[in-house]
Design an enzyme around this catalytic site. Sequence first.
Site, PDB file in Angstrom:
ATOM      1  N   TYR A   1     -54.588  30.465 -45.691  1.00  9.26           N
ATOM      2  CA  TYR A   1     -53.315  30.581 -46.411  1.00  9.26           C
ATOM      3  C   TYR A   1     -52.989  32.064 -46.584  1.00  9.26           C
ATOM      4  O   TYR A   1     -53.882  32.882 -46.815  1.00  9.26           O
ATOM      5  CB  TYR A   1     -53.409  29.888 -47.768  1.00  9.26           C
TER       6      TYR A   1
ATOM      7  N   ASN B   1     -44.494  20.523 -55.448  1.00 12.80           N
ATOM      8  CA  ASN B   1     -43.760  19.626 -54.548  1.00 12.80           C
ATOM      9  C   ASN B   1     -42.343  19.287 -55.001  1.00 12.80           C
ATOM     10  O   ASN B   1     -41.393  19.483 -54.237  1.00 12.80           O
ATOM     11  CB  ASN B   1     -44.582  18.351 -54.304  1.00 12.80           C
TER      12      ASN B   1
ATOM     13  N   SER C   1     -44.566  12.062 -47.872  1.00  8.50           N
ATOM     14  CA  SER C   1     -45.181  13.105 -48.698  1.00  8.50           C
ATOM     15  C   SER C   1     -44.484  13.148 -50.060  1.00  8.50           C
ATOM     16  O   SER C   1     -43.396  12.590 -50.245  1.00  8.50           O
ATOM     17  CB  SER C   1     -45.060  14.462 -48.011  1.00  8.50           C
ATOM     18  N   ILE C   2     -45.094  13.843 -51.022  1.00  8.45           N
ATOM     19  CA  ILE C   2     -44.463  13.970 -52.335  1.00  8.45           C
ATOM     20  C   ILE C   2     -43.131  14.695 -52.206  1.00  8.45           C
ATOM     21  O   ILE C   2     -42.130  14.286 -52.810  1.00  8.45           O
ATOM     22  CB  ILE C   2     -45.388  14.715 -53.326  1.00  8.45           C
TER      23      ILE C   2
ATOM     24  N   ASP D   1     -46.170   6.826 -36.913  1.00  7.99           N
ATOM     25  CA  ASP D   1     -46.552   5.445 -36.593  1.00  7.99           C
ATOM     26  C   ASP D   1     -47.868   5.120 -37.291  1.00  7.99           C
ATOM     27  O   ASP D   1     -48.797   5.934 -37.302  1.00  7.99           O
ATOM     28  CB  ASP D   1     -46.701   5.291 -35.081  1.00  7.99           C
TER      29      ASP D   1
ATOM     30  N   TRP E   1     -40.899  28.947 -48.327  1.00 10.80           N
ATOM     31  CA  TRP E   1     -42.236  29.072 -48.909  1.00 10.80           C
ATOM     32  C   TRP E   1     -42.053  29.255 -50.407  1.00 10.80           C
ATOM     33  O   TRP E   1     -41.513  30.263 -50.861  1.00 10.80           O
ATOM     34  CB  TRP E   1     -42.973  30.254 -48.283  1.00 10.80           C
TER      35      TRP E   1
END
Length: 386
Positions: A106, A179, A206-207, A229, A323
Amino acid sequence: MSGSIAISRYGGGREATRLSQRIPPFFRRCLLSAPPGRRSLLRVFSSACSASPPSKAAVYDQEGPPVEVTRLVDLPPVNLSENDVCVKMLAAPINPSDINRIEGVYPIRPPVPAIGGYEGVGEVFSLGSAVRNLSPGDWVIPSPPSFGTWQSYIVKPEDAWHKVRKDIPMEYAATVTVNPLTALRMLEDFVDLKSGDVIVQNGATSIVGQCVIQLAQARGVHSVNIIRDRLGADEVIKKLKELGANEVYTESDLQVKDIKAFLHGLPEPVLGFNCIGGNAASLVLKLLRRGGTMVTYGGMSKKPVTVSTSSFIFKDLALRGFWLQRWMTSDKAKECRVMIDYLLSLVKDGQLKYELQMVPFESFDLAFSRALGKHGSHPKQVLKFH
């Protein structure tokens, strides 16, 4: 609280009330059990700084494979200065970015050894003598978020904490910053969306994806959603539509020439969100209208975003990135706490919800391995302390 605590009789007043409210619950119960004549006024002071209780933390001594380098350790008490607040953590999530920090990939990482975690919610346990705007029992979150939330007690200055409402499930307060705030900012920062517009996104389960669906719907904006899928895709599609998704498709559904037939009469999307990369990003680009914008905020597939020359020349598409950590260090960071309060009000009103799985902190290894995908698909793992 260490140091001496003096109880004096100097008459009544607001100052006495304010001071009494700052006494930790244990001492308050003792004082309230005293004869009335001895508690007409409470004046509290400390002759020395208080200290936090001992803490348990998830620590990594070096960057590397998360399971190999992360372990639970006991930490000694931490002294409080006059402006410090000791917070007893209630819950903290395991986010992909937390794992990336431990792996050393990160962009911004704490120096090692470090305590994991970046967001969470806690309860004020004790206060330094100069703290004025918080009281024991208040719920607070680190705002802006900061490293080291995977521990049972945290000591930070008062201005590092933001008081939040307590009438919602703690797991939502613990997860509101990274999130939901990402979803809100992406909907507001790139295109001036109007009611009736359409957005398209991959990673819809996703959240962030779940929040995008609900926040868009609240603005009258339609959403087209792409999921990978999987077994049980029909059930996933049903759940997303219950959240407010207009259309939901698997990646294989969209492997056709006339992809826009799947819009079923909706206008072509003006804005797209990509957190996967690779083919999933290409599908978002194909669905965008001429002059549309795709915002990339993740790369879960670890595959690059590939754009055809014709997408630039004939569709004039714009590619942007988002970001959250960079956004929070800009001048817009001052707005962060107001937006967090707004998001939590939506939670309280039942207008924002998403799947989470609470796991006791003592079972950290299990939650961690689930978050790493070692036990199949699971909702976001949230560590529950105490």
